[in-house]
Write an enzyme that holds these catalytic residues in place. Structure first.
Site, short mmCIF file in Angstrom:
data_model
loop_
_atom_site.label_atom_id
_atom_site.label_comp_id
_atom_site.label_asym_id
_atom_site.label_seq_id
_atom_site.Cartn_x
_atom_site.Cartn_y
_atom_site.Cartn_z
N HIS A 298 0.85 -1.21 0.00
CA HIS A 298 0.00 0.00 0.00
C HIS A 298 0.88 1.25 0.00
O HIS A 298 1.47 1.61 1.00
CB HIS A 298 -0.90 -0.02 1.24
CG HIS A 298 -1.93 1.07 1.25
ND1 HIS A 298 -3.28 0.82 1.35
CD2 HIS A 298 -1.82 2.42 1.16
CE1 HIS A 298 -3.95 1.95 1.33
NE2 HIS A 298 -3.08 2.95 1.22
N HIS B 79 1.21 5.36 -2.09
CA HIS B 79 0.68 6.36 -3.03
C HIS B 79 1.87 6.98 -3.75
O HIS B 79 2.45 7.95 -3.27
CB HIS B 79 -0.12 7.43 -2.30
CG HIS B 79 -1.34 6.89 -1.62
ND1 HIS B 79 -2.62 7.08 -2.12
CD2 HIS B 79 -1.49 6.14 -0.50
CE1 HIS B 79 -3.49 6.47 -1.31
NE2 HIS B 79 -2.83 5.89 -0.32
N GLN C 291 -9.90 9.33 -4.67
CA GLN C 291 -9.51 10.00 -3.43
C GLN C 291 -10.61 10.89 -2.85
O GLN C 291 -10.80 10.97 -1.63
CB GLN C 291 -8.26 10.86 -3.71
CG GLN C 291 -7.82 11.80 -2.60
CD GLN C 291 -7.14 11.08 -1.44
OE1 GLN C 291 -6.00 10.67 -1.56
NE2 GLN C 291 -7.86 10.94 -0.34
N HIS D 295 -9.83 1.90 0.69
CA HIS D 295 -9.49 2.65 1.90
C HIS D 295 -10.76 2.63 2.76
O HIS D 295 -11.75 3.30 2.42
CB HIS D 295 -9.12 4.10 1.57
CG HIS D 295 -7.73 4.27 1.07
ND1 HIS D 295 -7.29 3.73 -0.10
CD2 HIS D 295 -6.67 4.96 1.60
CE1 HIS D 295 -6.02 4.06 -0.28
NE2 HIS D 295 -5.62 4.81 0.74
N GLU E 268 -10.89 4.77 7.49
CA GLU E 268 -9.63 5.37 7.94
C GLU E 268 -9.96 6.63 8.75
O GLU E 268 -9.80 7.76 8.31
CB GLU E 268 -8.72 5.72 6.75
CG GLU E 268 -7.32 6.15 7.22
CD GLU E 268 -6.42 6.62 6.09
OE1 GLU E 268 -6.88 6.67 4.93
OE2 GLU E 268 -5.26 6.97 6.37
N ASP F 297 2.38 3.26 2.91
CA ASP F 297 1.31 4.23 2.60
C ASP F 297 1.86 5.50 1.96
O ASP F 297 1.49 5.84 0.85
CB ASP F 297 0.48 4.55 3.86
CG ASP F 297 -0.89 5.15 3.53
OD1 ASP F 297 -1.25 5.20 2.35
OD2 ASP F 297 -1.59 5.54 4.48
FE FE2 Z 1 -3.57 5.07 1.56
#
Ligand code: FE2
Length: 419
Positions: free
Chosen positions: A64, A66, A159, A217, A220, A316
């Site tokens: 995971h 980005h 997102q 996701h 979170e 992440d």
């Molecule tokens: Fe993430």
């Protein structure tokens, strides 16, 4: 009998699971594959490495990350509140200036940083809430350009939510048609709970229609009322998609009351979905609205693992609006996991190593071609450590990275001289 000539021969490597430094093996590599493993191979080789009795492991798996936002910390401003939501706002500003070239340069620089530290399988999220789909297109190009030395999976990640703007749902589907491997989502950031539930159903529909994996996701947030994990589990049970589905973060699971968490755990076992925790980022971003006692904000990793569910750890973020630190070192991630999930038992530390190696490969659905065994692709690393406990404790240097049968990087461990 003629002597075999390997392309690469690793002498005196200690495989995971071997206990003594004396229990070492030679590994013969030919045509990109592990051709033989034996205590002593009578063979010659074009290139030979001496592992000196140290750990030979399958490569680290970054399940995971980005890459589209990596290496942008401070652009256009620093995240002063340290929250997930200020991070989303800052990224919203930064992504107005994305170009294909900008994303590719940062992504490749990050992948090189990761590979030099033993990471050879990566799942990256690509923000597909931006109308030009620049991040996605750039990362699809990167996937192709790096395929000879690292395996990259790309998640189409909305997102800003699938239903927050009318065009977002279409953008997500377009991203999948362009070639994303995985469908993503962010139900806890949709405008309403109903939109969140609807988004999970839509993700499952798209995954079935386009034969993609799923990585959402999910929850979170510290909010104990954020309960999209149960929706993901229910969809996985009903569709039978099971291990093709991953719930990332699930930090709210740490805030649920035990009565609900206990009930939910049974459904999760039924679903057989994967979990990804991101200890460095979860401990940093969550708990920000708490005073004291302040929550750790990491999902119930130990309990999920104890129940036999597949859990991996991800980094992440690396130097982005959500997390300004990080080098891509998965041993940093595993070490934080050991601490924040309180997995300090001997077997628990070993389990944390598995969470940055084989469990990640399982999440990415790449486990068939993963592992140090005869017949597998020759992707492996040699660490400056005798076992995985030492590797995590000392954040050991990865001395050699072998990708697809070729020596990719070589790093000399730091040495101190007393004067
Ligand atoms: Fe993430």
């Amino acid at each position: 009998m003629s002597i075999i000539t390997y392309d690469l021969l690793i002498r005196r490597g200690k495989l995971l699971g071997l206990t003594s430094r004396d229990e070492v093996v030679d590994i013969g590599i030919k045509d990109g594959q592990i051709a033989d493993i034996a205590p002593k191979l009578e063979a010659s080789a074009k290139q030979e490495l001496d592992a000196q009795g140290q750990l030979v492991s399958p490569p680290f798996v970054e399940s995971h990350i980005h890459l589209d936002s990596a290496l942008t910390a401070g652009e256009p401003r620093w995240n002063e509140s340290g929250t997930l939501f200020e991070g989303i706002q800052i990224w919203g500003e930064r992504k107005q200036n994305l170009t294909i070239d900008d994303v590719k340069k940062r992504a490749i620089a990050t992948l090189k940083q990761q590979a030099a530290q033993g990471v050879l399988l990566v799942r990256t999220h690509a923000d597909v809430s931006e109308p030009q789909l620049i991040a996605l297109q750039a990362l699809l190009e990167v996937r192709e350009e790096v395929k000879d030395w690292i395996t990259l999976q790309v998640v189409a990640f909305p997102q800003d939510g699938i239903y927050s703007k009318p065009e977002n749902e279409t953008l997500l589907e377009k991203a999948i048609k362009l070639g994303a491997d995985v469908v993503g989502g962010i139900p806890h950031y949709e405008l309403t709970r109903e939109d969140g539930v609807r988004s999970v159903h839509r993700i499952f529909e798209l995954a079935q229609q386009y034969d993609c994996l799923i990585d959402i996701h999910c929850d979170e947030i510290d909010d104990d009322q954020s309960r999209f994990l149960e929706v993901v589990a229910a969809c996985a049970i009903r569709t039978g998609l099971g291990s093709r589905v991953t719930a990332s973060h699930t930090t709210a699971f740490a805030a649920y009351n035990n009565a609900y968490a206990y009930k939910l755990m049974g459904f999760l076992q039924q679903s057989q979905i994967n979990f990804i925790a991101n200890p460095l980022i979860n401990i940093t971003l969550q708990g920000r609205t708490d005073t004291y006692p302040k929550r750790r904000g990491v999902t119930r990793v130990k309990e999920l693992w104890q129940q036999g569910l597949n859990v991996s750890f991800g980094h992440d973020c690396i130097q982005d609006p959500w997390y300004s630190l990080g080098t891509g070192n998965m041993l940093d991630v595993a070490s934080m996991g050991v601490h924040v999930c309180q997995m300090t038992g001997r077997h628990e530390i070993d389990a944390c190593y598995e969470m940055v190696t084989q469990n990640g490969a399982k999440t990415l659905h790449l486990e068939d071609n993963y592992g140090v065994a005869v017949g597998k692709p020759a992707n492996l690393i040699v660490l400056d450590a005798s076992d995985c406990y030492e590797a995590i404790r000392r954040r050991a240097t990865v001395r050699y990275v072998i990708s697809q049968g070729k020596l990719l990087t070589c790093t000399t461990p730091q040495a101190t001289e007393w004067l």
